[in-house]
Scaffold this motif. Structure first.
Motif, PDB file in Angstrom:
ATOM      1  N   GLY C  71       0.907  -1.055  -0.009  1.00 55.05           N
ATOM      2  CA  GLY C  71      -0.075   0.111  -0.212  1.00 55.05           C
ATOM      3  C   GLY C  71       0.700   1.382   0.204  1.00 55.05           C
ATOM      4  O   GLY C  71       1.419   1.783  -1.004  1.00 55.05           O
ATOM      5  N   ALA C  72       1.089   1.788   1.223  1.00 56.85           N
ATOM      6  CA  ALA C  72       2.253   2.659   1.311  1.00 56.85           C
ATOM      7  C   ALA C  72       2.075   4.123   0.335  1.00 56.85           C
ATOM      8  O   ALA C  72       2.766   4.578  -0.169  1.00 56.85           O
ATOM      9  CB  ALA C  72       3.555   2.073   1.239  1.00 56.85           C
ATOM     10  N   GLY C  73       0.885   4.196  -0.049  1.00 54.43           N
ATOM     11  CA  GLY C  73       0.408   5.633  -0.525  1.00 54.43           C
ATOM     12  C   GLY C  73      -0.168   5.207  -2.042  1.00 54.43           C
ATOM     13  O   GLY C  73      -0.664   6.127  -2.650  1.00 54.43           O
ATOM     14  N   ALA C  74      -0.217   4.098  -2.325  1.00 55.23           N
ATOM     15  CA  ALA C  74      -0.914   3.702  -3.631  1.00 55.23           C
ATOM     16  C   ALA C  74      -1.631   2.416  -3.457  1.00 55.23           C
ATOM     17  O   ALA C  74      -0.947   1.506  -2.660  1.00 55.23           O
ATOM     18  CB  ALA C  74       0.150   3.680  -5.054  1.00 55.23           C
ATOM     19  N   ALA C 135       0.562  14.366  -1.616  1.00 54.53           N
ATOM     20  CA  ALA C 135       1.852  15.053  -1.111  1.00 54.53           C
ATOM     21  C   ALA C 135       1.645  16.436  -1.361  1.00 54.53           C
ATOM     22  O   ALA C 135       1.887  17.221  -0.389  1.00 54.53           O
ATOM     23  CB  ALA C 135       3.102  14.111  -1.523  1.00 54.53           C
ATOM     24  N   SER C 136       1.565  16.859  -2.694  1.00 55.05           N
ATOM     25  CA  SER C 136       1.560  18.457  -2.847  1.00 55.05           C
ATOM     26  C   SER C 136       0.352  19.009  -2.168  1.00 55.05           C
ATOM     27  O   SER C 136       0.366  20.394  -1.803  1.00 55.05           O
ATOM     28  CB  SER C 136       1.847  18.701  -4.185  1.00 55.05           C
ATOM     29  OG  SER C 136       0.559  18.224  -4.984  1.00 55.05           O
ATOM     30  N   HIS C 161       3.527   9.815   5.773  1.00 56.16           N
ATOM     31  CA  HIS C 161       4.315   8.864   4.682  1.00 56.16           C
ATOM     32  C   HIS C 161       5.596   9.995   4.314  1.00 56.16           C
ATOM     33  O   HIS C 161       5.352  11.126   4.149  1.00 56.16           O
ATOM     34  CB  HIS C 161       3.164   9.244   3.355  1.00 56.16           C
ATOM     35  CG  HIS C 161       3.850   8.274   2.190  1.00 56.16           C
ATOM     36  ND1 HIS C 161       5.009   8.409   1.250  1.00 56.16           N
ATOM     37  CD2 HIS C 161       3.202   7.144   1.404  1.00 56.16           C
ATOM     38  CE1 HIS C 161       5.281   7.591   0.533  1.00 56.16           C
ATOM     39  NE2 HIS C 161       4.029   7.081   0.692  1.00 56.16           N
ATOM     40  N   GLU C 163       7.408   9.982   1.730  1.00 54.92           N
ATOM     41  CA  GLU C 163       7.448  11.216   0.505  1.00 54.92           C
ATOM     42  C   GLU C 163       6.587  12.195   0.790  1.00 54.92           C
ATOM     43  O   GLU C 163       7.055  13.045   0.206  1.00 54.92           O
ATOM     44  CB  GLU C 163       7.055  10.335  -0.526  1.00 54.92           C
ATOM     45  CG  GLU C 163       7.985   9.103  -0.919  1.00 54.92           C
ATOM     46  CD  GLU C 163       7.970   8.553  -2.478  1.00 54.92           C
ATOM     47  OE1 GLU C 163       7.235   9.235  -3.240  1.00 54.92           O
ATOM     48  OE2 GLU C 163       8.393   7.526  -2.856  1.00 54.92           O
ATOM     49  N   TYR C 164       5.689  12.121   1.381  1.00 53.67           N
ATOM     50  CA  TYR C 164       4.773  13.378   1.724  1.00 53.67           C
ATOM     51  C   TYR C 164       5.756  14.567   2.617  1.00 53.67           C
ATOM     52  O   TYR C 164       5.645  15.674   2.537  1.00 53.67           O
ATOM     53  CB  TYR C 164       3.425  13.064   2.290  1.00 53.67           C
ATOM     54  CG  TYR C 164       2.465  12.275   1.683  1.00 53.67           C
ATOM     55  CD1 TYR C 164       2.796  11.326   0.803  1.00 53.67           C
ATOM     56  CD2 TYR C 164       1.109  12.725   1.743  1.00 53.67           C
ATOM     57  CE1 TYR C 164       1.784  10.763  -0.070  1.00 53.67           C
ATOM     58  CE2 TYR C 164      -0.006  12.228   1.092  1.00 53.67           C
ATOM     59  CZ  TYR C 164       0.489  11.359   0.279  1.00 53.67           C
ATOM     60  OH  TYR C 164      -0.658  10.696  -0.709  1.00 53.67           O
ATOM     61  N   ARG C 166       8.947  14.605   2.662  1.00 54.58           N
ATOM     62  CA  ARG C 166       9.694  15.167   1.809  1.00 54.58           C
ATOM     63  C   ARG C 166       9.258  16.320   0.957  1.00 54.58           C
ATOM     64  O   ARG C 166       9.966  17.217   0.845  1.00 54.58           O
ATOM     65  CB  ARG C 166      10.338  13.918   0.949  1.00 54.58           C
ATOM     66  CG  ARG C 166      11.559  14.375   0.266  1.00 54.58           C
ATOM     67  CD  ARG C 166      12.880  14.014   0.766  1.00 54.58           C
ATOM     68  NE  ARG C 166      14.180  14.626   0.335  1.00 54.58           N
ATOM     69  CZ  ARG C 166      15.173  13.925  -0.356  1.00 54.58           C
ATOM     70  NH1 ARG C 166      14.922  12.451  -0.392  1.00 54.58           N
ATOM     71  NH2 ARG C 166      15.980  14.488  -0.704  1.00 54.58           N
ATOM     72  N   VAL C 167       8.122  15.992   0.559  1.00 57.34           N
ATOM     73  CA  VAL C 167       7.472  17.200  -0.402  1.00 57.34           C
ATOM     74  C   VAL C 167       7.228  18.466   0.513  1.00 57.34           C
ATOM     75  O   VAL C 167       7.581  19.550  -0.107  1.00 57.34           O
ATOM     76  CB  VAL C 167       6.207  16.494  -0.954  1.00 57.34           C
ATOM     77  CG1 VAL C 167       5.559  17.798  -1.630  1.00 57.34           C
ATOM     78  CG2 VAL C 167       6.546  15.527  -2.191  1.00 57.34           C
ATOM     79  N   TYR C 407       6.482  -2.956   2.197  1.00 50.98           N
ATOM     80  CA  TYR C 407       7.410  -1.827   2.250  1.00 50.98           C
ATOM     81  C   TYR C 407       8.265  -2.043   3.510  1.00 50.98           C
ATOM     82  O   TYR C 407       7.772  -2.240   4.633  1.00 50.98           O
ATOM     83  CB  TYR C 407       6.416  -0.557   2.303  1.00 50.98           C
ATOM     84  CG  TYR C 407       7.043   0.676   2.174  1.00 50.98           C
ATOM     85  CD1 TYR C 407       7.461   1.377   0.997  1.00 50.98           C
ATOM     86  CD2 TYR C 407       7.927   1.335   3.572  1.00 50.98           C
ATOM     87  CE1 TYR C 407       8.150   2.427   1.149  1.00 50.98           C
ATOM     88  CE2 TYR C 407       8.604   2.500   3.362  1.00 50.98           C
ATOM     89  CZ  TYR C 407       8.796   3.167   2.027  1.00 50.98           C
ATOM     90  OH  TYR C 407       9.527   4.160   1.856  1.00 50.98           O
TER      91      TYR C 407
END
Ligand SMILES: Cc1ncc(COP(=O)(O)O)c(C=O)c1O
Ligand SMILES: Cc1ncc(COP(=O)(O)O)c(C=O)c1O
Lengths: 481, 444, 444, 481
Positions: C71-74, C135-136, C161, C163-164, C166-167, C407
């Protein structure tokens, strides 16, 4: 709008053929020039021209996805999108019909299973999936009848057909060399038993009965009808185009029908595509199975394959195995609905038709006032009598209200017939809106008949001159000359 | 899953309006004895998600071929993306036959354009809106000939597709016509001498196919005078639609009816169906041909429009006297063909030439193998016959490599034990062909 | 292949009308020195047929997974067939942003309906027409908070998350904001004590995610008072849209901005994009939120209609003072989400429950394996963390079987060396799960 | 037409969730009830309702497939259907972004190759494909500029933007904390060199230049412009949204641009989808590559994989790797066109724009009378002056003629701007028909201005009250209450 030919400009193209990647010599060295075509006279347009042209054409066309389509006898139900998706799977579309059976086990299994499901639903011993549509199914069925009597050494030259029957029935009979004899309807819109008894001689191959018939009625006396036909050695053929009325409620095989053709494109929700492709399987009782067209799918252990080994077969009515891709859609539909869903389908189809009948009967004459099955038939006679507004006018006026009209002037035995088949996928709200439009038109017919006679007025073209079209046929664009 | 929108409230209200107490009552016309007590014994219903998974699984039971060397009545051609896009417009695919012209101008015009393109490609003045497939189109052509001329013999070339012959035979049997097969000559073309001998005043039609089942281009210049000498119709068929881009139209060479298979235009092989029966004829036969016709006319304001025309030929008007029983046809397949043809335009010729070159390359490579031979000499389009020591073994080797091989002629032509019918279309790249040849070369 | 329709005649006539002698002349404003002498050195052009073959070949270089445990975001969800059918209507996908409302009522109404459904699902009064991705959307939320409150610190849960985060960090860096990460507690939920300690009057926003990156449902009842105590905005994110069908909306629990990833509604995983940024906010923020808004209004005749509204927030009017630079967004993805949501209706709840049950089954089976453990105790939706002796090895075994595994948390959480984040959606049948567990059980 | 909420009826559904096939316990046992939602307040309709609703909506929307769409700055070219087909291949749609690289070699190769093709076409050293649209590309580019100066230890706080620039440019600059300084245009619609020279101080990070600019002009003095910016240590950023004008004719990298963002959804023919998804790759010169977002696709021998190993990266602007599925479409397009087709694309785009300019200039005032690139900008001032017909009126009147209007009131420096971008896929016939409509409207403005001001009159709704919409915003359906 312009024809695609009128949009053509020399030098444009919407395609690009790969270049020749093998050694080649000029064609003239291979084929006598006299056998080669001079010019390919096709339109020259860009891909954008093409897409706009056909997109615009599509927007001048009415489909079920746009609105209510109560075309009697045609079962214009909603076609679930999942059927379309399934049928587009490359595994189903990309195989050559002569690909080895080891490549096509999925296709064969699908056909095999579809056959079994139809047998169970209709109480028949076997089915062929070969016919491409209902009419070809009829033809196949009648050929089987013919062969059956030939094999028995009997010469039967006639076939009985009720007067309410669809035109394909007598036409199919005739195409098989039978003399067709019309059986009148009785006062209730059923088969006139006395007339049937009289007509059903030893020269008669059988009776082609649409059940429920095109008036929307189930043949109440079906037991008697079957007995009369069988007593004289005849076969009872069911035009099953109206099978949407009784799924899960009764089975033609149990009733005494010896053969039946189905219209998968009606009952099992494969879309009509503006007039095809369809699929018209034919089911038969046990002892008629040997006459079915070849090839037939059989199962050997866990593997499926075709067999041609049926010496008594009538032969073939079509190359290959029928409209396979249409079967994929019907099969998907059957898998999703199951027995329960199918029964509900018929229940709601019949409920909808009776509801419309109840709501409209104060405003339009009923052809016969009794409980109907999946469709109901009115007559526009009252409107003709009182206001010279014809059924055609009413139909055209419905276009202005945004509805597809019912079937009109059929069955022929009902004057000014209006044949309404709502199907089960339509909601009460839609039926109500349609009924209100019909009622409004009945009122308009009284108050402003000219408006109804002048309809439609909101369509891309108004009423078209059919007489001109038939008198001076123009069925191919002659070009600019 | 089911697709009925009825809530319990809806059902109750509607039953009340109708004046019955239950759904069962609606079915009271079905005699008690025949009413089902139980639900049909079908597999349990699936949700859409489960159904989709099942269908994907079933499709995966098939093998997607690495390449297809088979023609024999179904052809692997590239279908431009526009075709699927247009026939996927629900205004088209969820419509019925265009009985209500005012809201069906889209398909009526499209069919009119289709008829025009088919007429031009076949060299005939008129073409109908479609038949079930090439085989039944030929059968209907034969019946039309019999009825028009009031004759009861049909002659058919043995080089016509075996399944087409079988379908013609089935329709003939139903009509009490006799069917006579005319042999092919050593070149692979129709044996015109045999035809001349067989034909007589009872012959309603001579049915041929070009390119014929061996892939060979018939010379209608030789056949036409013989067929017409006794007044029979010349019915010229084809199975490979793209050949129309290259070959002189049968209409220009004297055919009375041109019928054939249109699948090659815009329709996938679909494991044999739906296909697209093409039917074109002379002006004289216009009021007798089977099937739908879209005709141009004008509306009340004089604006151009289209209607289904000459319906007096058809079953729904003429009933047992109709020229055919056809009703539902293959309209959407005809639309797909139209889109493909418009996409191709004059490139149809280039496409056809490419097919010739590919086939010639494959033929040249294979016939150069030891013990492989070319039994026929006449020119071909994209199919050809080769003889080799063991066709079944070659096919098995190809099959092993995921390739759909050739058609073994022995099934239908017992005299052709070693013959394989092969086809090469634009879908085969040079490397594909080389690979197929290499595999064949390995077969001992 | 190219798609220009110009014939040589067209070009000649047009050049004449323009009054130049050649195409080259049209480019005379490009200084001589910079004009290209040669064509760009790209691969040779392909015909459509060749291009298609190439694309099919390229797609086939990928492995279609037998199942996806990631999963992990998708998220791998079933997309009903209606979705593709509707977004495939070219009236939708070939249109631009609906600047001309009169001929764009279709998408404007659809977006209005989308906004309504998102508002209802998030429990917020307003939602925009979409952002680039979850994220954005969170990053824009943080910037909005900073600008609105004129503060320059953003607090973000470490359980958001990676990556979120990081964004958000990237957007913060561009704006000169500092970003502080708040740890998670032993339960896997945000450590509210740590939050209380970190927050101060310069904190513009507290960004959290629920279900968080560990799959755990945060308890906003504990977080909300802490965030609001210093006047910071509570920004509640999510990556798994279908969880909205089950969980109490963050809007009802006091969030100021709810943002997240809408991919799970009607959009395939697409290898990570396009996705669908969801952005909903309080009424107070209506005139400050980024992105498009469709608003209901009336036409000259008083008839209901829709327009892009509150455009004064946007870059094309407000330029450097705009609330965001977003222009093109993810309208078609929002449409897909709408169709999916309408298709689901109240069944969204049932779907969400099914996800819970599947995940619980997978979790139960795996955690029963020897040496497998559940490091966190708080309740989850369809994702969860498991620790096992060698996560990489387990993933490798799954990969071998065509399965996309879990993940490995170590990448982003060095302290979680043995942890694997797994997901189970409705796409996994019981047999799939059993198979995945059996493979894991074999790993030594 | 009704909202989907107004069509909702309790108990209807268009879906069917598979039943639970694993052991389960009630949810309340798993999750605190206080954290569970009470009700899912979504519409309840049948699949047929759904399909009819969205199909009807689609028919109230105008796309390129329906007609000419000369929306300036938006490059509304025809999107080949093959792109859509390719992008629908399950191999591209069905992969999880974290699937192992061994599962995704096709995707990685596609991204890698797309990057190389863009480098070659634009003369840049490297590209990131991560940004989701042009504006996010701009943001990424400006972030890179910012980081570049940070790494150099320079503090530059301003960014220069010409007055003709698209609104996203200043907005992107501001979102990065830059002060934006507007550079006026000169009398020819180019950069005012003197003003640029003055503004370009050591506090300035660089110039964001759209080239060709939003007036449709190529910056003639680009050499000089680049020199001024570079001399002060600044970076020259290219807004490449207008790249459709110069493919195969020139390369921004050769000219002296240090960074560029592209709009794949404009130049490379991926459809706009009513406002996205797009894709906005950013290209940079060699020494800026180390700042690009992570991850980046790299090639190890014959295998592709992602690498995060770029310590100087600005970070990430989006989760995962960008709008991959949009890249599939652009990649397909590039493969089909090749260098030759792309050059022809720009040639025909520029030809079409100049043709429209030539045909309409007698009737409408040109903003600047010079050769244009892929679009041309008129001013409706003459019509305002003489007849009080505004550009908005002209645009609305075009709707009645069946055309999508041009972009209006942009660029802001042209009063009553009418910005026409025909694109290369439109034929001369279409351009002529459009010009004739524009000419007819110019005539109507003289003869019957009220008609133009009252337009449109053929659309499903007439002019909408935007003021009301903004004053009393209704952006979410409150329901029946
Ligand atoms: C009662 C009945 N029988 C037969 C047919 C013929 O079916 P098809 O059109 O598939 O050939 C129809 C079609 O309208 C029909 O309604
Ligand atoms: C010149 C210019 N720059 C930037 C943009 C912004 O691109 P996007 O809408 O993809 O964010 C546009 C879009 O209209 C544009 O025309």
């Amino acid at each position: 709008m312009d024809l695609i030919f009128e949009k053509s400009r020399t030098g444009r193209t919407a395609s690009d053929i790969p270049s020749v990647d093998v050694p080649s010599i000029p064609l003239e060295g291979l084929i006598d020039e006299e056998l080669l075509r001079k010019d390919v006279d096709l339109p020259e347009v860009s891909e954008l021209d093409l897409v706009r042209h056909f997109t615009e054409l599509s927007r001048r066309n009415f489909g079920v996805d746009l609105g209510f389509y109560p075309l009697g006898s045609c079962t214009m139900k909603y076609n679930p999108k999942i059927n379309e998706e399934a049928a587009r799977l490359p595994g189903f579309t990309e195989l050559h019909p002569y690909a080895p059976a080891s490549f096509t086990q999925g296709n064969l299994e699908l056909m095999y299973e579809l056959r079994l499901m139809l047998c169970e639903l209709f109480g028949m011993a076997d089915f062929t999936l070969q016919p491409a549509a209902g009419a070809q199914g009829e033809l196949t069925g009648i050929m089987i009848c013919k062969k059956y009597f030939e094999k028995k050494g009997e010469k039967r030259t006639r076939i009985l057909i009720p007067d309410a029957a669809h035109g394909t029935n007598p036409a199919s009979g005739a195409l098989c060399g039978f003399e067709t004899v019309t059986i009148p309807s009785n006062g209730e819109g059923g088969v006139d038993i006395a007339a049937l008894r009289e007509a059903m001689t030893e020269a008669v191959a059988g009776l082609m009965l649409t059940n429920p018939n095109t008036l929307g009625f189930f043949e109440k006396n079906i037991g008697e009808v079957a007995r009369i036909v069988h007593d004289r050695g005849g076969l009872l053929y069911c035009d099953g185009a109206n099978a949407n009325a009784f799924l899960g409620r009764t089975r033609p095989g149990d009733i005494g029908f010896d053969l039946i053709q189905l219209n998968l494109h009606k009952t099992f929700s494969t879309p009509h595509g503006c007039g095809g492709p369809g699929s018209g399987p034919v089911g038969v009782r046990e002892d008629l199975a040997r006459f079915l067209p070849v090839p037939r799918v059989i199962r050997d252990q866990d593997r499926y394959r075709f067999s041609e080994d049926y010496p008594d077969t009538i032969g073939r009515v079509k190359a290959f195995y029928g409209n396979f891709n249409v079967m994929v859609k019907a099969y998907t539909y059957l898998k999703l609905l199951g027995g329960e869903g199918l029964k509900r389908t018929s229940d709601m189809a019949v409920l909808n038709a009776n509801y419309i009948k109840a709501r409209l009967s104060p405003y339009y004459d009923l052809a016969y006032d009794r409980m109907c099955m999946h469709e109901c038939v009115f007559s526009g006679s009252r409107q003709v009598r009182s206001h010279e507004v014809h059924t055609l006018d009413i139909a055209k006026r419905l276009l202005d209200y945004g509805f597809h009209p019912p079937t009109i002037y059929f069955p022929m035995i009902v004057p000014e017939a209006i044949m309404i088949e709502p199907t089960e996928t339509e909601s009460k709200e839609t039926l109500d809106a349609f009924c209100e439009a019909m009622i409004a038109i009945a009122r308009e017919a009284e108050e402003n008949p000219a408006q109804v006679r002048g309809a439609p007025c909101t369509t891309p073209v108004r009423r078209l001159d059919e007489v001109l079209a038939a008198r001076k046929p123009n069925v191919s664009w002659p070009g600019e000359k | 899953m089911d697709y009925t929108p009825h809530t319990p409230d809806d059902i109750a209200t509607m039953l009340q309006t109708i004046g019955v107490a239950s759904l069962d009552e609606l079915f009271s016309d079905i005699p008690e004895a025949y009413r089902l007590k139980n639900l049909p014994d079908l597999p349990a219903p699936l949700s859409e998600q489960e159904g989709w998974r099942h269908m994907v699984h079933l499709a995966a039971q098939n093998t997607l071929p690495a390449m297809t060397l088979m023609g024999a009545g179904a052809y692997h051609h590239y279908i431009p993306a526009v075709v699927g896009h247009i026939v996927g417009r629900s205004e088209f695919y969820t419509a019925y036959t265009p009985y209500q012209a005012e809201i069906s101008q889209g398909i009526l015009q499209a069919i009119y354009e289709y008829q025009t393109m088919i007429a031009r490609l076949t060299g005939m003045p008129v073409a109908n809106a479609s038949m079930y497939d090439g085989a039944s189109a030929m059968a209907e052509g034969a019946v039309l000939a019999g009825k028009t001329l009031n004759r009861d013999r049909i002659l058919i070339a043995r080089s016509v597709h075996p399944e087409y012959r079988r379908v013609v035979a089935t329709y003939c049997a139903a009509n009490g016509y006799t069917l006579l097969e005319i042999p092919y000559s050593a070149t692979g073309r129709l044996d015109t001498a045999a035809l001349a001998q067989a034909i007589d005043g009872q012959a309603a039609a001579v049915c041929i196919q070009s390119p014929n089942f061996f892939g060979i281009i018939e010379d209608l210049r030789d056949i036409e005078p013989v067929a017409h000498a006794t007044g029979a119709f010349l019915i010229s068929g084809f199975t490979e639609a793209t050949s129309l881009g290259l070959l002189k139209p049968a209409g220009e060479l004297g055919a009375d009816i041109v019928c054939g298979e249109g699948q090659g235009f815009g329709n996938p092989m679909n494991y044999g169906g739906p296909f697209l029966g093409i039917f074109a004829a002379t002006e004289k036969l216009l009021r007798k041909i089977p099937g739908r016709l879209s005709g141009m006319t004008v509306d009340l304001d004089g604006k151009r429009g289209f209607v289904l025309t000459l319906q007096a030929r058809e079953q729904h008007i003429r009933r047992e006297k109709a020229t055919s029983n056809i009703c539902t046809n293959e309209a959407l397949c005809a639309l797909a063909a139209s889109v493909h043809l418009v996409s191709l335009g004059k490139n149809l010729r280039k496409l056809a030439e490419l097919n010739v070159h590919k086939a010639r390359y494959l033929k040249g490579k294979l016939s150069a193998l030891a013990d492989w031979d070319l039994p026929f000499t006449a020119p071909v389009y994209n199919e050809f016959v080769l003889s080799c020591p063991d066709p079944e073994k070659v096919n098995a080797a190809w099959q092993e490599a995921g390739i759909v091989g050739g058609y073994t002629l022995e099934k239908d032509y017992p005299e052709r034990k070693n013959d394989l019918l092969l086809c090469a279309t634009e879908m085969l790249g040079r490397a594909d062909i080389d690979r197929a040849v290499a595999i064949a070369a390995e077969v001992r």
